[in-house]
Design a protein around this motif. Structure first.
Motif, PDB file in Angstrom:
ATOM      1  N   ASP A   1      36.997  55.734  38.556  1.00 34.26           N
ATOM      2  CA  ASP A   1      34.930  55.539  37.760  1.00 34.26           C
ATOM      3  C   ASP A   1      34.114  56.439  37.171  1.00 34.26           C
ATOM      4  O   ASP A   1      33.695  56.250  37.014  1.00 34.26           O
ATOM      5  CB  ASP A   1      34.963  55.658  39.020  1.00 34.26           C
TER       6      ASP A   1
ATOM      7  N   ARG B   1      38.508  50.014  33.804  1.00 30.85           N
ATOM      8  CA  ARG B   1      38.307  48.437  34.363  1.00 30.85           C
ATOM      9  C   ARG B   1      38.599  47.424  34.029  1.00 30.85           C
ATOM     10  O   ARG B   1      38.860  47.584  32.237  1.00 30.85           O
ATOM     11  CB  ARG B   1      36.442  47.998  34.282  1.00 30.85           C
TER      12      ARG B   1
ATOM     13  N   THR C   1      34.369  41.381  41.198  1.00 33.03           N
ATOM     14  CA  THR C   1      33.652  42.130  40.687  1.00 33.03           C
ATOM     15  C   THR C   1      31.837  43.363  41.467  1.00 33.03           C
ATOM     16  O   THR C   1      31.359  43.669  40.993  1.00 33.03           O
ATOM     17  CB  THR C   1      32.828  41.883  39.187  1.00 33.03           C
TER      18      THR C   1
ATOM     19  N   TYR D   1      38.527  43.646  33.484  1.00 30.24           N
ATOM     20  CA  TYR D   1      36.907  41.958  34.018  1.00 30.24           C
ATOM     21  C   TYR D   1      38.107  40.980  33.868  1.00 30.24           C
ATOM     22  O   TYR D   1      38.541  40.556  32.508  1.00 30.24           O
ATOM     23  CB  TYR D   1      35.668  41.893  33.409  1.00 30.24           C
TER      24      TYR D   1
ATOM     25  N   ALA E   1      40.304  47.574  38.842  1.00 26.40           N
ATOM     26  CA  ALA E   1      39.567  48.924  39.465  1.00 26.40           C
ATOM     27  C   ALA E   1      40.392  50.279  39.014  1.00 26.40           C
ATOM     28  O   ALA E   1      41.110  50.436  39.669  1.00 26.40           O
ATOM     29  CB  ALA E   1      38.422  48.934  40.380  1.00 26.40           C
TER      30      ALA E   1
ATOM     31  N   CYS F   1      48.433  47.874  34.015  1.00 27.52           N
ATOM     32  CA  CYS F   1      47.274  47.251  34.264  1.00 27.52           C
ATOM     33  C   CYS F   1      47.561  45.437  33.896  1.00 27.52           C
ATOM     34  O   CYS F   1      47.333  44.992  35.095  1.00 27.52           O
ATOM     35  CB  CYS F   1      46.102  47.491  34.341  1.00 27.52           C
TER      36      CYS F   1
ATOM     37  N   VAL G   1      45.925  51.374  40.928  1.00 27.88           N
ATOM     38  CA  VAL G   1      44.105  50.392  40.348  1.00 27.88           C
ATOM     39  C   VAL G   1      44.249  49.949  41.814  1.00 27.88           C
ATOM     40  O   VAL G   1      45.008  49.609  43.052  1.00 27.88           O
ATOM     41  CB  VAL G   1      43.769  49.909  39.147  1.00 27.88           C
ATOM     42  N   ARG G   2      43.084  48.887  42.302  1.00 29.65           N
ATOM     43  CA  ARG G   2      42.524  47.780  42.953  1.00 29.65           C
ATOM     44  C   ARG G   2      42.377  46.698  42.842  1.00 29.65           C
ATOM     45  O   ARG G   2      41.656  46.641  41.311  1.00 29.65           O
ATOM     46  CB  ARG G   2      41.168  48.345  44.426  1.00 29.65           C
TER      47      ARG G   2
ATOM     48  N   SER H   1      40.226  43.757  42.685  1.00 25.61           N
ATOM     49  CA  SER H   1      38.942  42.802  43.955  1.00 25.61           C
ATOM     50  C   SER H   1      37.643  42.090  43.173  1.00 25.61           C
ATOM     51  O   SER H   1      37.405  41.886  41.785  1.00 25.61           O
ATOM     52  CB  SER H   1      38.394  44.187  44.084  1.00 25.61           C
TER      53      SER H   1
ATOM     54  N   HIS I   1      33.440  50.442  31.687  1.00 26.35           N
ATOM     55  CA  HIS I   1      32.815  49.120  32.694  1.00 26.35           C
ATOM     56  C   HIS I   1      31.401  48.667  32.188  1.00 26.35           C
ATOM     57  O   HIS I   1      30.881  49.038  31.170  1.00 26.35           O
ATOM     58  CB  HIS I   1      31.934  50.989  33.181  1.00 26.35           C
TER      59      HIS I   1
ATOM     60  N   HIS J   1      37.953  42.111  39.015  1.00 30.63           N
ATOM     61  CA  HIS J   1      38.335  42.602  38.051  1.00 30.63           C
ATOM     62  C   HIS J   1      39.147  43.947  38.771  1.00 30.63           C
ATOM     63  O   HIS J   1      39.656  44.103  39.801  1.00 30.63           O
ATOM     64  CB  HIS J   1      36.828  44.134  37.772  1.00 30.63           C
TER      65      HIS J   1
ATOM     66  N   GLY K   1      37.660  56.127  31.334  1.00 30.88           N
ATOM     67  CA  GLY K   1      37.633  55.040  33.195  1.00 30.88           C
ATOM     68  C   GLY K   1      38.130  53.769  32.514  1.00 30.88           C
ATOM     69  O   GLY K   1      38.627  53.457  31.383  1.00 30.88           O
TER      70      GLY K   1
END
Length: 549
Positions: free
Chosen positions: A514, A523, A482, A525, A511, A445, A477-478, A480, A543, A509, A521
């Motif tokens: 979740d 994330r 925050t 950022y 993502a 990522c 993942v996506r 987008s 997160h 971030h 998880g």
């Protein structure tokens, strides 16, 4: 990367000689500390006695006790007029200025100024010792290895010199228990300390890089020296990550103003035994250079204690006021009055010259800034092309996605120079989850941000957008915004990161999962710096707090 010091550059900043400006004194060290009241009822007298001992034994000045505390200024020169000593004494203040010629470079002059000040009944007396160098035009203006005045170590050992509440007495601070480690961390992160903290870790097997007693003696008065046990070193490294930790037979210098969330790890040099054991003199010289630089890099000359010149003016002013307002005129000679008035006049002229110099320097700095900005724009395109070529060459072999999460910062630096920065804050966050379930996905990522996302932002166009979206789908993942938490006051600190003097808002971030399990998880950022065309990663892989959590 951590085996040596610096970025494996051929010449690190602390290897370079100090450049003097001919005709001006340059501060090389300014040690400011407190004198421990526990050493006696009158610690100021103790510190003065130690200083006089230094003047008499080391500097060979014949000074009587009555001269040292006279209410008149003392001015002495040797027969050849190459050495000079000045002493100023006033209630609650005592200061000396000692000028000596350099024995190595003809024409170079050393100046040591030492100030003692009574800070009131509820505060420890303060001491400041400043080392300056002066060269006239035409004399070699570089200095490679200045030495700390011996009086600093003498005061540290015999008068109880302290900084940030820790003794600088040349004795190592043994750190093992959790409570001691907490205190060490508080001091390392303290914004109030004015000296370096040198932390030496002891290996579980073998010998330390430098024997602790010897290391502490070398930095008496100049730095806080802590020796951490293997367990304490492990806990310290877990807190700060490999980039700011210390482990095995190594020594790290935590410089003044340490910020684990913003500082480049190379600002706080690490000396590992494997690389430095066979060249200890060089390591010790470099450590001394860094510690001395720390005392002046972030300090205003008169911010902590007044200078000798200022105390001279204060003393002269007090004498004149006492003579004028006293019940009767003292039997003071006209010469003495004239001398005190001349001191005040010189001080006023000195401040005027300083103001003019500062104005000229400000104008020169502004012009230099404009020129530097022009050069920056001219070189930006060239730098970008070189970085792209570097990345192309590095990309020839496949990327290694098996690196552990605590090496993420180095991995990004090795593979994505000029495209992505893993900040120290993000690196520490990653290292705090050593058992993360899918480190390979995390690295992929990050590569997505440095490759497909970066190309989409820089080059634009539907094709690059499609490639980025396809890679997101492939990884599950996506990318987008925050969300509202980034601007929510109670969470704002979590969503900010500093890098090279700029504060970035982590408004984007990556993502993935979740899950609220820290190990599961995902994330990342980050912020996009459009001017530098750089992805700034501020936190991963967990997160951050939001209204949903």
């Amino acid at each position: 990367m951590e085996a040596g010091i610096g970025r494996a550059e051929p010449q690190a900043p602390w290897d370079r000689a100090i450049e003097l400006e001919p005709g001006r004194y340059k501060r090389l060290a300014q040690i400011v500390g407190r004198v421990n009241r526990a050493d006696g009822d009158d610690p100021l007298s103790t510190a003065r006695a130690v200083t006089l001992d230094w003047l008499r034994t080391k500097k060979r000045w014949k000074i009587s006790d009555s001269q040292a505390i006279s209410d008149r200024p003392v001015q002495i020169e040797d027969d050849a007029s190459t050495r000079a000593l000045a002493i100023e004494s006033s209630p609650g203040l005592w200061a000396i200025r000692c000028d000596d010629p350099c024995t190595e470079v003809a024409g170079r002059q050393w100046r040591v100024e030492l100030v003692l000040a009574d800070m009131g009944p509820d505060r420890q007396p303060a001491v400041a010792c400043t080392l300056c160098a002066f060269v006239p035009a035409g004399v070699d203006s570089t200095i490679s290895s200045p030495a700390v005045p011996a009086v600093v170590g003498m005061l540290a050992q015999r008068a109880g010199l302290e900084d940030a509440g820790r003794a600088l007495d040349g004795q190592p601070w043994e750190v093992d228990a959790p409570r001691d480690l907490d205190t060490l961390i508080q001091i390392i992160e303290s914004k109030m300390r004015s000296v370096s903290v040198i932390v030496a870790s002891t290996p579980r097997n073998g010998t330390p890089l430098i024997e602790p007693q010897r290391l502490a003696r070398q930095f008496a008065g100049l730095a806080i020296v802590a020796v951490v046990s293997p367990d304490a070193a492990q806990d310290l490294t877990l807190r700060y990550g490999r980039g700011h930790g210390v482990f095995g037979d190594a020594i790290r210098i935590y410089r003044v103003g340490f910020d684990p969330d913003a500082d480049d790890r190379f600002r706080h040099p690490l000396y590992v035994g494997q690389s430095w054991r066979h060249r200890l003199p060089t390591a010790q010289k470099q450590m001394k250079f860094v510690a001395m630089s720390d005392t002046v890099d972030r300090r205003d000359g008169n911010k902590d204690l007044p200078s000798f010149a200022l105390i001279r003016g204060i003393a002269a002013d007090r004498r004149l006021r006492s003579a004028i307002t006293g019940p009767s005129l003292p039997a003071t000679s006209t010469q003495d009055f004239a001398a005190d008035i001349a001191v005040l006049r010189d001080a006023a002229q000195g401040w005027e010259r300083m103001a003019l110099d500062e104005e000229q320097r400000a104008q020169a700095a502004e012009e230099a800034k404009r020129q530097a900005q022009a050069r920056l724009y001219a070189y930006t395109g060239q730098i970008r092309r070189l970085e792209e070529e570097l990345n192309r060459l590095r990309a020839a072999p496949p990327l290694d996605f098996t690196r552990p999460v605590d090496e993420l910062e180095e991995w990004a630096e090795e593979n994505f120079t000029g495209r992505m920065i893993i900040t120290p804050k993000a690196s520490r966050a990653a290292a705090s989850v050593p058992d993360y379930a899918d480190p390979e996905l995390l690295l992929r990522c990050c590569a997505l941000l440095a490759q497909e996302y970066w190309e989409m932002k820089v080059m634009g166009g539907a094709d690059h957008l499609a490639k980025c979206r396809a890679k997101e789908a492939e990884l599950g993942v996506r990318i987008s915004p925050t969300g509202e938490a980034v601007d929510t006051r109670q969470y704002a600190g979590e969503y900010r990161v500093s890098w090279e003097g700029t504060t970035y808002k982590l408004d984007m971030h990556v993502a993935g999962s979740d899950s609220r399990d820290r190990r599961q998880g995902l994330r990342i950022y980050f912020s996009w710096d459009d001017q530098q065309q750089l992805v700034i990663v501020g936190h991963l892989p967990t997160h951050l707090t939001s209204t949903h959590t």
